[in-house]
Design a protein around this motif. Sequence first.
Motif, PDB file in Angstrom:
ATOM      1  N   PHE A  17     -17.198 -32.812  22.972  1.00 37.95           N
ATOM      2  CA  PHE A  17     -18.172 -31.783  22.592  1.00 37.95           C
ATOM      3  C   PHE A  17     -18.844 -32.133  21.269  1.00 37.95           C
ATOM      4  CE2 PHE A  17     -19.334 -27.868  20.404  1.00 37.95           C
ATOM      5  CZ  PHE A  17     -20.048 -27.194  21.376  1.00 37.95           C
ATOM      6  N   GLU A  18     -18.065 -32.649  20.306  1.00 38.40           N
ATOM      7  CA  GLU A  18     -18.624 -33.039  19.015  1.00 38.40           C
ATOM      8  C   GLU A  18     -19.598 -34.204  19.177  1.00 38.40           C
ATOM      9  OE1 GLU A  18     -19.119 -32.568  14.902  1.00 38.40           O
ATOM     10  OE2 GLU A  18     -18.066 -31.315  16.385  1.00 38.40           O
ATOM     11  N   GLU A  19     -19.299 -35.140  20.083  1.00 35.30           N
ATOM     12  CA  GLU A  19     -20.207 -36.250  20.343  1.00 35.30           C
ATOM     13  C   GLU A  19     -21.534 -35.749  20.915  1.00 35.30           C
ATOM     14  OE1 GLU A  19     -20.561 -40.026  23.456  1.00 35.30           O
ATOM     15  OE2 GLU A  19     -18.588 -39.155  23.009  1.00 35.30           O
ATOM     16  N   TYR A  20     -21.450 -34.829  21.859  1.00 33.23           N
ATOM     17  CA  TYR A  20     -22.680 -34.249  22.425  1.00 33.23           C
ATOM     18  C   TYR A  20     -23.476 -33.514  21.348  1.00 33.23           C
ATOM     19  CZ  TYR A  20     -21.488 -35.048  27.372  1.00 33.23           C
ATOM     20  OH  TYR A  20     -21.227 -35.607  28.589  1.00 33.23           O
ATOM     21  N   ARG A  21     -22.765 -32.753  20.498  1.00 36.75           N
ATOM     22  CA  ARG A  21     -23.458 -31.947  19.489  1.00 36.75           C
ATOM     23  C   ARG A  21     -24.201 -32.828  18.494  1.00 36.75           C
ATOM     24  NH1 ARG A  21     -20.700 -27.969  15.047  1.00 36.75           N
ATOM     25  NH2 ARG A  21     -19.868 -29.978  14.371  1.00 36.75           N
ATOM     26  N   ASN A  22     -23.607 -33.931  18.093  1.00 32.29           N
ATOM     27  CA  ASN A  22     -24.280 -34.847  17.177  1.00 32.29           C
ATOM     28  C   ASN A  22     -25.527 -35.456  17.818  1.00 32.29           C
ATOM     29  OD1 ASN A  22     -22.308 -34.399  15.231  1.00 32.29           O
ATOM     30  ND2 ASN A  22     -21.035 -36.119  15.927  1.00 32.29           N
ATOM     31  N   ALA A  23     -25.464 -35.703  19.126  1.00 34.72           N
ATOM     32  CA  ALA A  23     -26.616 -36.279  19.818  1.00 34.72           C
ATOM     33  C   ALA A  23     -27.739 -35.268  19.981  1.00 34.72           C
ATOM     34  CB  ALA A  23     -26.196 -36.820  21.181  1.00 34.72           C
ATOM     35  N   TYR A  24     -27.409 -33.984  20.043  1.00 36.29           N
ATOM     36  CA  TYR A  24     -28.409 -32.946  20.305  1.00 36.29           C
ATOM     37  C   TYR A  24     -28.974 -32.332  19.022  1.00 36.29           C
ATOM     38  CZ  TYR A  24     -28.380 -32.412  25.374  1.00 36.29           C
ATOM     39  OH  TYR A  24     -28.573 -32.599  26.721  1.00 36.29           O
ATOM     40  N   GLY A  25     -28.606 -32.831  17.856  1.00 32.99           N
ATOM     41  CA  GLY A  25     -29.083 -32.231  16.608  1.00 32.99           C
ATOM     42  C   GLY A  25     -30.599 -32.220  16.517  1.00 32.99           C
ATOM     43  N   ARG A  26     -31.242 -33.348  16.714  1.00 35.44           N
ATOM     44  CA  ARG A  26     -32.705 -33.419  16.622  1.00 35.44           C
ATOM     45  C   ARG A  26     -33.368 -32.643  17.761  1.00 35.44           C
ATOM     46  NH1 ARG A  26     -34.568 -39.479  16.154  1.00 35.44           N
ATOM     47  NH2 ARG A  26     -36.568 -38.364  16.109  1.00 35.44           N
ATOM     48  N   GLU A  27     -32.727 -32.604  18.912  1.00 34.28           N
ATOM     49  CA  GLU A  27     -33.303 -31.855  20.042  1.00 34.28           C
ATOM     50  C   GLU A  27     -33.358 -30.374  19.746  1.00 34.28           C
ATOM     51  OE1 GLU A  27     -34.815 -30.705  23.743  1.00 34.28           O
ATOM     52  OE2 GLU A  27     -34.853 -32.602  22.654  1.00 34.28           O
ATOM     53  N   TRP A  28     -32.322 -29.823  19.128  1.00 37.39           N
ATOM     54  CA  TRP A  28     -32.334 -28.406  18.767  1.00 37.39           C
ATOM     55  C   TRP A  28     -33.380 -28.117  17.696  1.00 37.39           C
ATOM     56  CZ3 TRP A  28     -26.330 -28.569  18.576  1.00 37.39           C
ATOM     57  CH2 TRP A  28     -25.831 -28.394  19.869  1.00 37.39           C
ATOM     58  N   GLU A  29     -33.558 -29.048  16.773  1.00 34.51           N
ATOM     59  CA  GLU A  29     -34.619 -28.878  15.777  1.00 34.51           C
ATOM     60  C   GLU A  29     -35.994 -28.861  16.453  1.00 34.51           C
ATOM     61  OE1 GLU A  29     -34.201 -31.967  12.948  1.00 34.51           O
ATOM     62  OE2 GLU A  29     -32.318 -31.205  12.092  1.00 34.51           O
ATOM     63  N   ARG A  30     -36.179 -29.705  17.458  1.00 30.17           N
ATOM     64  CA  ARG A  30     -37.456 -29.717  18.185  1.00 30.17           C
ATOM     65  C   ARG A  30     -37.676 -28.396  18.921  1.00 30.17           C
ATOM     66  NH1 ARG A  30     -39.609 -30.319  23.121  1.00 30.17           N
ATOM     67  NH2 ARG A  30     -37.520 -30.174  24.035  1.00 30.17           N
ATOM     68  N   LEU A  31     -36.639 -27.887  19.573  1.00 26.60           N
ATOM     69  CA  LEU A  31     -36.775 -26.615  20.278  1.00 26.60           C
ATOM     70  C   LEU A  31     -37.098 -25.477  19.319  1.00 26.60           C
ATOM     71  CD1 LEU A  31     -33.809 -26.867  22.840  1.00 26.60           C
ATOM     72  CD2 LEU A  31     -36.249 -27.082  23.321  1.00 26.60           C
ATOM     73  N   GLU A  32     -36.446 -25.489  18.149  1.00 27.04           N
ATOM     74  CA  GLU A  32     -36.723 -24.449  17.163  1.00 27.04           C
ATOM     75  C   GLU A  32     -38.154 -24.561  16.643  1.00 27.04           C
ATOM     76  OE1 GLU A  32     -35.748 -21.077  14.924  1.00 27.04           O
ATOM     77  OE2 GLU A  32     -34.705 -22.081  16.590  1.00 27.04           O
ATOM     78  N   ARG A  33     -38.628 -25.791  16.421  1.00 31.35           N
ATOM     79  CA  ARG A  33     -40.004 -25.980  15.963  1.00 31.35           C
ATOM     80  C   ARG A  33     -40.999 -25.533  17.022  1.00 31.35           C
ATOM     81  NH1 ARG A  33     -40.018 -30.976  15.981  1.00 31.35           N
ATOM     82  NH2 ARG A  33     -41.522 -31.404  17.635  1.00 31.35           N
ATOM     83  N   CYS A  34     -40.717 -25.795  18.283  1.00 34.47           N
ATOM     84  CA  CYS A  34     -41.613 -25.365  19.365  1.00 34.47           C
ATOM     85  C   CYS A  34     -41.694 -23.853  19.440  1.00 34.47           C
ATOM     86  CB  CYS A  34     -41.131 -25.943  20.697  1.00 34.47           C
ATOM     87  SG  CYS A  34     -41.349 -27.732  20.868  1.00 34.47           S
ATOM     88  N   GLU A  35     -40.564 -23.178  19.245  1.00 36.50           N
ATOM     89  CA  GLU A  35     -40.578 -21.711  19.269  1.00 36.50           C
ATOM     90  C   GLU A  35     -41.397 -21.157  18.110  1.00 36.50           C
ATOM     91  OE1 GLU A  35     -39.557 -19.398  21.291  1.00 36.50           O
ATOM     92  OE2 GLU A  35     -38.652 -20.701  22.801  1.00 36.50           O
ATOM     93  N   ARG A  36     -41.254 -21.754  16.926  1.00 37.38           N
ATOM     94  CA  ARG A  36     -42.042 -21.284  15.783  1.00 37.38           C
ATOM     95  C   ARG A  36     -43.524 -21.549  15.990  1.00 37.38           C
ATOM     96  NH1 ARG A  36     -38.060 -23.891  12.536  1.00 37.38           N
ATOM     97  NH2 ARG A  36     -39.634 -25.444  11.961  1.00 37.38           N
ATOM     98  N   MET A  37     -43.851 -22.708  16.549  1.00 33.83           N
ATOM     99  CA  MET A  37     -45.249 -23.007  16.813  1.00 33.83           C
ATOM    100  C   MET A  37     -45.814 -22.044  17.848  1.00 33.83           C
ATOM    101  SD  MET A  37     -47.821 -25.000  16.064  1.00 33.83           S
ATOM    102  CE  MET A  37     -46.990 -26.337  15.208  1.00 33.83           C
TER     103      MET A  37
END
Length: 550
Positions: A17-37
């Motif tokens: 789970f920790e390995e997946y979470r580290n890989a998805y860090g930038r993806e979650w930032e992208r999703l958050e940026r898309c929601e704000r945009m």
Amino acid sequence: MQTIQENINVQAIYGLFEEYRNAYGREWERLERCERMYRGDHWHDVPEADPNEPRPVTPIIQSTIENIRADLMDQCPEAIITADSPEYGEIAELLTGAIRENHIRAGYAGEYAKLAHDLLVGGYMVQEAGFDKRLNCGMGGAFIREVDPRSIMFDPLCPDIGDGRAVFKFAPYPRAWFRQHYPDKEREMEADGLLLKPVRDSLLTVSDDDSIMLIECWLREYDPDTDRYSVRMLKLAGGVLLEDSAIQRPEGYYAHGEYPFVVTALYPRRGSCLGLGLVDMFENQQLYSDKLDQIVLKNALMASHNKLLVTGASGFDIDDLRDWSKEVHRGENLNGVTWFSTAPLPGYILDYIRSMRNGIKEESGANDFSRGMAAGGVTAASAIAALQEMSSKRSRMAVRAIHDAFEQAVRLEIEVEREYCIFPRKVRLKNRTDTLIANKLMKKTALGNDIPLEFTVSVKVQRENRFSVAAHNELMLSMLKCGMITADVALEMMVFDGKEQVQELMAKKLKEAESKAEGERQKEGEQDDPREEGGPIEKELAAKNGQSAA
């Protein structure tokens, strides 16, 4: 006997789970940026020297997404099950009714609205097809639901989720929730520090001190002896294994042996099952458009406050000149007093702003025709439908992707319905009510084996565009006027709300008319009966008897 903790390595699951979470860090930032945009809240990401400068937002992307989303909502899919041979037509109709009831009771229309938002804004949507024992008054039923892309992780090493090592689905719950559902395990739980920001609403202030992350780990295991896959589901929280499906169902959580998730990308990304959305495609245009709006507004604010330049040799008092209530000012030299006005911006800047916004609409497929803004006095429904059909290619592409994913999810739903349909279930069909039981979903082979009944699943549009529906109804009425079809055929082919009630009412009226006509025929027959007194034969015999008597 081994305990559940010994059957599975909890620390290995948390490590994955920790390995997946580290890989998805930038993806979650992208999703958050898309929601704000999408919300138009993107100026705080841009550093500005003066925080008092105007920060305008023209909702081009938001309007474009909502327009395409409205097109998708008009194309809500409905599953139609067709049999592979005529002998299974009845069970196919029964299963169609059962799937329809599942979607109504599970609220698939609301799930579909959230799926359309995820697809357009975030770039991909996730559907889960499973079984919920709380549906159908506690008898259970299969469902298709939306999964928030911020609360699920797929194997970052595999572009196909079916080849992944595991799928993680997670959500935070307060400790009181675990105390109610797992009272014997709650004391062993510890704060795991896995509270992920993308799961929470960024606009809410929530304390996560008393919350623990509930993790669903879906493992797909391969058995080399049988050459088959099975799905195992684990629930973990606070470093404790709460549930293991292998204890209750060693053969696998679902018989189909696949992950119960379907991922659909709007613009696919190479080497990943995820995708990009409209925000990613037109983010720079939105930012540049808002920046140009800021320049225009700043110029307008500067032009509304013209500056007065006063030299020391003019002899005028600055505070005295600032007082507009006075009519007379005393000074020495008018040449030392000059007005400084802000030069207007060139006209091509405004034209460039308009062309940039129109470019976003055109390239995204959300132009005037797709919005229903037909120019040139176009009022005919068929003409409007034709213009919208030609201008909504991008929307149709998204609809096609959604329908393909829906078909795949329905196939999984049928498998789950067949596996978990334990109790007889009443299903209301068009003209009758039938019972769905598990043995109806199986069939005998020539060797006498019971195998799952195979169906072909096709997806049709549940609610079509109102202009295309009007054009279709106009065509049916034209064919009726020309005598090419009868009234009952035209009614059957037309599409409008309340059609079933009209058909039932017409059938009732027709039946009453037939009954009345049958009654009149029987009445006329009784009057013309030769055995009836006063009939033609009796009259003829009476006349002959009278002649004999004379």
